[in-house]
Design an enzyme around this catalytic site. Structure first.
Site, PDB file in Angstrom:
ATOM      1  NE  ARG A 152      -9.067   8.267  -2.580  1.00 29.71           N
ATOM      2  CZ  ARG A 152      -8.352   7.869  -1.540  1.00 29.71           C
ATOM      3  NH1 ARG A 152      -7.047   7.718  -1.646  1.00 29.71           N
ATOM      4  NH2 ARG A 152      -8.923   7.621  -0.375  1.00 29.71           N
TER       5      ARG A 152
ATOM      6  CB  THR B 227      -0.649   6.226   1.065  1.00 31.92           C
ATOM      7  OG1 THR B 227      -1.551   5.135   0.891  1.00 31.92           O
ATOM      8  CG2 THR B 227      -1.306   7.480   0.543  1.00 31.92           C
TER       9      THR B 227
ATOM     10  CB  SER C 249      -0.908  -0.004   1.229  1.00 35.53           C
ATOM     11  OG  SER C 249      -0.121  -0.233   2.385  1.00 35.53           O
TER      12      SER C 249
ATOM     13  CB  THR D  14      -1.237   6.003   5.048  1.00 36.39           C
ATOM     14  OG1 THR D  14      -2.302   6.192   4.142  1.00 36.39           O
ATOM     15  CG2 THR D  14      -0.238   7.136   4.961  1.00 36.39           C
TER      16      THR D  14
ATOM     17  CB  THR E  46      -3.307   4.804   8.392  1.00 35.27           C
ATOM     18  OG1 THR E  46      -3.550   3.739   7.470  1.00 35.27           O
ATOM     19  CG2 THR E  46      -3.332   4.258   9.802  1.00 35.27           C
ATOM     20  N   GLY E  47      -6.255   4.975   7.020  1.00 31.46           N
ATOM     21  CA  GLY E  47      -7.636   4.516   6.933  1.00 31.46           C
ATOM     22  C   GLY E  47      -8.269   5.096   5.687  1.00 31.46           C
TER      23      GLY E  47
HETATM   24  N1  GLY Z   1      -5.436   7.049   3.907  1.00 28.00           N
HETATM   25  C1  GLY Z   1      -4.939   6.918   2.590  1.00 28.00           C
HETATM   26  C2  GLY Z   1      -5.911   7.129   1.550  1.00 28.00           C
HETATM   27  O1  GLY Z   1      -7.108   7.058   1.769  1.00 28.00           O
HETATM   28  O2  GLY Z   1      -5.502   7.379   0.430  1.00 28.00           O
END
Ligand code: GLY
Length: 301
Positions: free
Chosen positions: A171, A161, A47, A143, A194-195
């Site tokens: 995005r 990330t 990731s 992340t 993170t999430g």
């Molecule tokens: N937390 C990383 C993302 O949603 O891109």
């Protein structure tokens, strides 16, 4: 005194790299960059950086950011392709431009001008990432966020990330957005998230967490209150929260973490603690039905 904390079990290698910088009297920002570079360059981490999740077009488009707690300067890049270490570009944005964020082709062109190492795009894509895209698997948003306090009292934070598997081209998540994915002020504290970026950015988690520490809350109180408040706010307004997790550290190097889901881990190191990984017990579980919160003190409905 120095301290380093970073998100997820895979960032133990970041804590090891950060420790090497900090224990020899190095700078908090150098510790964050060196730590995050390790994870970005590890193709096994699915990731972040090389080997990260691909967007809907099969491209690796990376987000990263840094913030210096002494100067409050920040630099970030979004949707960067062809670079294994986007955090190096983010640092160059902070140090060499008047701007905070560069995106896409502009960020890539800037990185080339700064002499930052470029890679063939295909070489950054692993078979595993192609496989995950082909199967259209729903994958997380893990992340790497890292916060460091150096022996001069300077604090720094960084994030990096690939964002989620199959994200729409263009995005941007929370990770490169100040106040959402990261925030730091030396003498107060720092936080990184993170999430699911969409949930984290609409609740400005990292800024909120640092402000709670500024108000005098301990890191544990601040980070738990931040996660509860974000989770509860989304529900209160008719939404269903996805994963929200944060780490934070105060100016004394005390740290904490919280999550609204099972399985969140973080790594930590300081003068007295070798790099190690800890699993967080969720403060609330998004996957379990339960009573809603009565609100958070100071934030009445
Ligand atoms: N937390 C990383 C993302 O949603 O891109």
């Amino acid at each position: 005194m120095w301290s380093f904390v970073s998100t997820w079990y895979f960032s133990k290698q970041a804590a090891q790299a950060g420790k090497a910088v900090l224990e020899s009297g190095g700078d908090a920002m150098d510790a964050v960059i060196k730590g995050i570079n390790r994870v970005e360059s590890d193709p096994e981490v699915e990731s972040v950086g090389k080997g990260g999740f691909l967007n809907e077009n099969g491209e690796l488009a990376l987000d990263a950011a840094v913030m210096d707690g002494n100067t409050m300067k920040t630099g970030a890049v979004c949707a960067v392709r062809g670079f294994e270490n986007p955090i190096n570009i983010a640092r160059a944005v902070m140090e060499n431009t008047k701007h905070n964020i560069l995106i896409g082709a502009g960020a890539e062109s800037f990185a080339r001008n700064m002499g930052i190492k470029e890679s063939d795009m295909e070489s950054l894509i692993t078979d595993h990432a192609r496989d995950v895209l082909k199967k259209a698997e729903e994958k997380g948003h893990d992340t790497i966020g890292a916060i460091a306090l150096d022996s001069f009292g300077k604090m720094a934070v960084g994030t990096s990330t690939s964002g989620a598997n199959m994200k729409l081209m263009g995005r941007v998540g929370d990770s490169p957005l100040i106040g959402s994915g990261f925030y730091v002020e030396s003498g107060v504290g720092g936080a990184a998230a993170t999430g699911l970026g969409e949930d984290i950015m609409r609740t400005c988690c990292s800024f909120r967490c640092v402000e709670f520490m500024r108000m005098g809350l301990t890191p544990k109180e601040a980070v738990e209150k931040t996660v509860i408040l974000a989770h509860e706010t989304i529900i209160r307004h008719g939404g269903k929260p996805d994963c929200i997790a944060l780490i934070c550290m105060n100016a004394k190097g005390e740290y904490a973490a919280a999550a609204n889901h099972k399985g969140f881990t973080y790594a930590f190191a300081d003068e007295n603690t070798p790099p190690q990984v800890t699993e967080v017990t969720p403060i609330i579980d998004k996957d379990e039905d339960g009573p809603l919160f009565d609100g958070v003190a100071g934030y009445e409905r």
